[in-house]
Design a protein around this motif. Sequence first.
Motif, PDB file in Angstrom:
ATOM      1  N   UNK A 173       0.797  -1.230   0.000  1.00 37.80           N
ATOM      2  CA  UNK A 173       0.000   0.000   0.000  1.00 37.80           C
ATOM      3  C   UNK A 173       0.827   1.276   0.000  1.00 37.80           C
ATOM      4  N   UNK A 174       2.073   1.190   0.437  1.00 42.73           N
ATOM      5  CA  UNK A 174       2.932   2.373   0.444  1.00 42.73           C
ATOM      6  C   UNK A 174       3.415   2.770  -0.959  1.00 42.73           C
ATOM      7  N   UNK A 175       3.229   1.867  -1.922  1.00 41.95           N
ATOM      8  CA  UNK A 175       3.736   2.146  -3.266  1.00 41.95           C
ATOM      9  C   UNK A 175       2.657   2.723  -4.173  1.00 41.95           C
ATOM     10  N   UNK A 176       3.070   3.652  -5.032  1.00 38.85           N
ATOM     11  CA  UNK A 176       2.203   4.119  -6.109  1.00 38.85           C
ATOM     12  C   UNK A 176       1.856   2.898  -6.957  1.00 38.85           C
ATOM     13  N   UNK A 177       0.679   2.908  -7.594  1.00 35.35           N
ATOM     14  CA  UNK A 177       0.312   1.738  -8.396  1.00 35.35           C
ATOM     15  C   UNK A 177       1.387   1.323  -9.411  1.00 35.35           C
ATOM     16  N   UNK A 178       2.012   2.270 -10.091  1.00 42.52           N
ATOM     17  CA  UNK A 178       3.018   1.883 -11.092  1.00 42.52           C
ATOM     18  C   UNK A 178       4.272   1.305 -10.426  1.00 42.52           C
ATOM     19  N   UNK A 179       4.591   1.784  -9.207  1.00 43.32           N
ATOM     20  CA  UNK A 179       5.744   1.232  -8.474  1.00 43.32           C
ATOM     21  C   UNK A 179       5.440  -0.176  -7.988  1.00 43.32           C
ATOM     22  N   UNK A 204     -10.639  -1.112   0.103  1.00 51.54           N
ATOM     23  CA  UNK A 204     -11.431   0.115   0.252  1.00 51.54           C
ATOM     24  C   UNK A 204     -12.636  -0.201   1.136  1.00 51.54           C
ATOM     25  N   UNK A 205     -12.940   0.710   2.047  1.00 51.57           N
ATOM     26  CA  UNK A 205     -14.098   0.512   2.927  1.00 51.57           C
ATOM     27  C   UNK A 205     -14.631   1.864   3.340  1.00 51.57           C
ATOM     28  N   UNK A 206     -15.622   1.930   4.223  1.00 44.92           N
ATOM     29  CA  UNK A 206     -16.202   3.239   4.578  1.00 44.92           C
ATOM     30  C   UNK A 206     -15.130   4.143   5.196  1.00 44.92           C
ATOM     31  N   UNK A 293      -2.265   2.887   0.019  1.00 39.30           N
ATOM     32  CA  UNK A 293      -3.284   2.584  -1.000  1.00 39.30           C
ATOM     33  C   UNK A 293      -4.183   1.445  -0.562  1.00 39.30           C
ATOM     34  N   UNK A 294      -5.465   1.618  -0.875  1.00 44.20           N
ATOM     35  CA  UNK A 294      -6.475   0.589  -0.588  1.00 44.20           C
ATOM     36  C   UNK A 294      -6.969   0.053  -1.923  1.00 44.20           C
ATOM     37  N   UNK A 295      -7.245  -1.243  -1.987  1.00 50.28           N
ATOM     38  CA  UNK A 295      -7.609  -1.889  -3.244  1.00 50.28           C
ATOM     39  C   UNK A 295      -9.093  -2.242  -3.265  1.00 50.28           C
ATOM     40  N   UNK A 296      -9.658  -2.286  -4.470  1.00 49.31           N
ATOM     41  CA  UNK A 296     -11.017  -2.769  -4.649  1.00 49.31           C
ATOM     42  C   UNK A 296     -10.945  -4.275  -4.932  1.00 49.31           C
ATOM     43  N   UNK A 317     -11.810 -11.716   4.893  1.00 45.00           N
ATOM     44  CA  UNK A 317     -12.508 -11.840   6.174  1.00 45.00           C
ATOM     45  C   UNK A 317     -14.008 -11.659   5.929  1.00 45.00           C
ATOM     46  N   UNK A 318     -14.800 -11.915   6.957  1.00 41.67           N
ATOM     47  CA  UNK A 318     -16.262 -11.886   6.786  1.00 41.67           C
ATOM     48  C   UNK A 318     -16.763 -10.479   6.442  1.00 41.67           C
ATOM     49  N   UNK A 319     -16.025  -9.425   6.856  1.00 42.33           N
ATOM     50  CA  UNK A 319     -16.470  -8.061   6.554  1.00 42.33           C
ATOM     51  C   UNK A 319     -15.959  -7.573   5.199  1.00 42.33           C
ATOM     52  N   UNK A 320     -15.059  -8.347   4.581  1.00 43.97           N
ATOM     53  CA  UNK A 320     -14.486  -7.923   3.308  1.00 43.97           C
ATOM     54  C   UNK A 320     -13.568  -6.724   3.459  1.00 43.97           C
ATOM     55  N   UNK A 321     -12.811  -6.678   4.546  1.00 39.90           N
ATOM     56  CA  UNK A 321     -11.939  -5.534   4.815  1.00 39.90           C
ATOM     57  C   UNK A 321     -10.514  -5.715   4.299  1.00 39.90           C
TER      58      UNK A 321
END
Length: 330
Positions: A173-179, A204-206, A293-296, A317-321
Amino acid sequence: MTAAASPAPVLQFDERIAAAVREGLTCRPRRLPAWLFYDAAGSRLFEAITELPEYYLTRTERGILAAHAAEMIAHAANGARLRIAELGAGSADKTRLLLKAAAVRQSTVVYEPVDVSASALCGAKVRIQREIPEVTVLPRVLDYTDGDGHRFDLGPLDDNERRLVLYIGSSIGNFEPHQAERLLRRVRAGLHPGDSFLLGVDLVKVKSTLMAAYDDAAGVTAAFNRNILIRLNRELDADFDLEAFAHRAVWNAGRARMEMHLVSCAAQRVNVGALDTTLDFAPGESIHTENSYKYLPGQPEALLARTGFAPTATWTDSRGWFAVCLGRAV
Ligand code: AVJ
């Protein structure tokens, strides 16, 4: 530098840190690289973060690994013996779940933690060999983030072995998507078809859940963020006034990332002795210290597929986190 003209230096400064700070604090907007967080105090603060009620990441991923470690290992092994490498030496109890599952299956396990820090690797070696006697730790001192540097080479495998590389903890998550993409391609280049890569990503979440995780009530994350200034004061002979910078967490929805900033509370001037520089901050001016970064759902699998891995399974996980995804090198 002219040798004759310069007097013997009184203080020794780490050139890698000096260069990063010179570059990051003289450009606009100002920024510092997230790896600066992890001096001894910062590493301890991060450990404290992982135990906070708001910081769901570590315990959620641990729950996924605890529930599915045997299955993950069986998928990766695919009938062969496994050798387990890990990017970073620090995910401790989560890694242990996977090593134990592998030890059950094949009685002895070679574990190769990969890190730039030899001292972090030594610590991991002692700890893990004491806790799981079936495991032999072979530390690899290597900068896996070093894009145009050396090959990512973990050394040869026996005939009947496959390698499993762990990259858990949402470190990606610390990396830019291209990195992130470049990093995975680099790891893939050091693997053989049939080897595997296990990736842990935060989803990604609330917004309220994300914000609480990066701005906890006890202020541990704020202390972690500000510790970077303590480090610069000590290691670069700077004079940041810690009270004069506020911790700020931001959810950047457009780019699907949590950001951390240190915001100057007033107009102020800071001296950085090692750089022979003064920095002027406007009130409200920020130093951007981290992206997370958070992913879908589906994105980590797509990332694996783009970088030479067939996504074979995803556990959540059950919450999809949080998601743990396995890719097989093709
Ligand atoms: C270690 C990069 C996964 O992004 O959540 C924790 C670091 N920053 N709180 C993260 C961190 C603020 C953490 N990673």
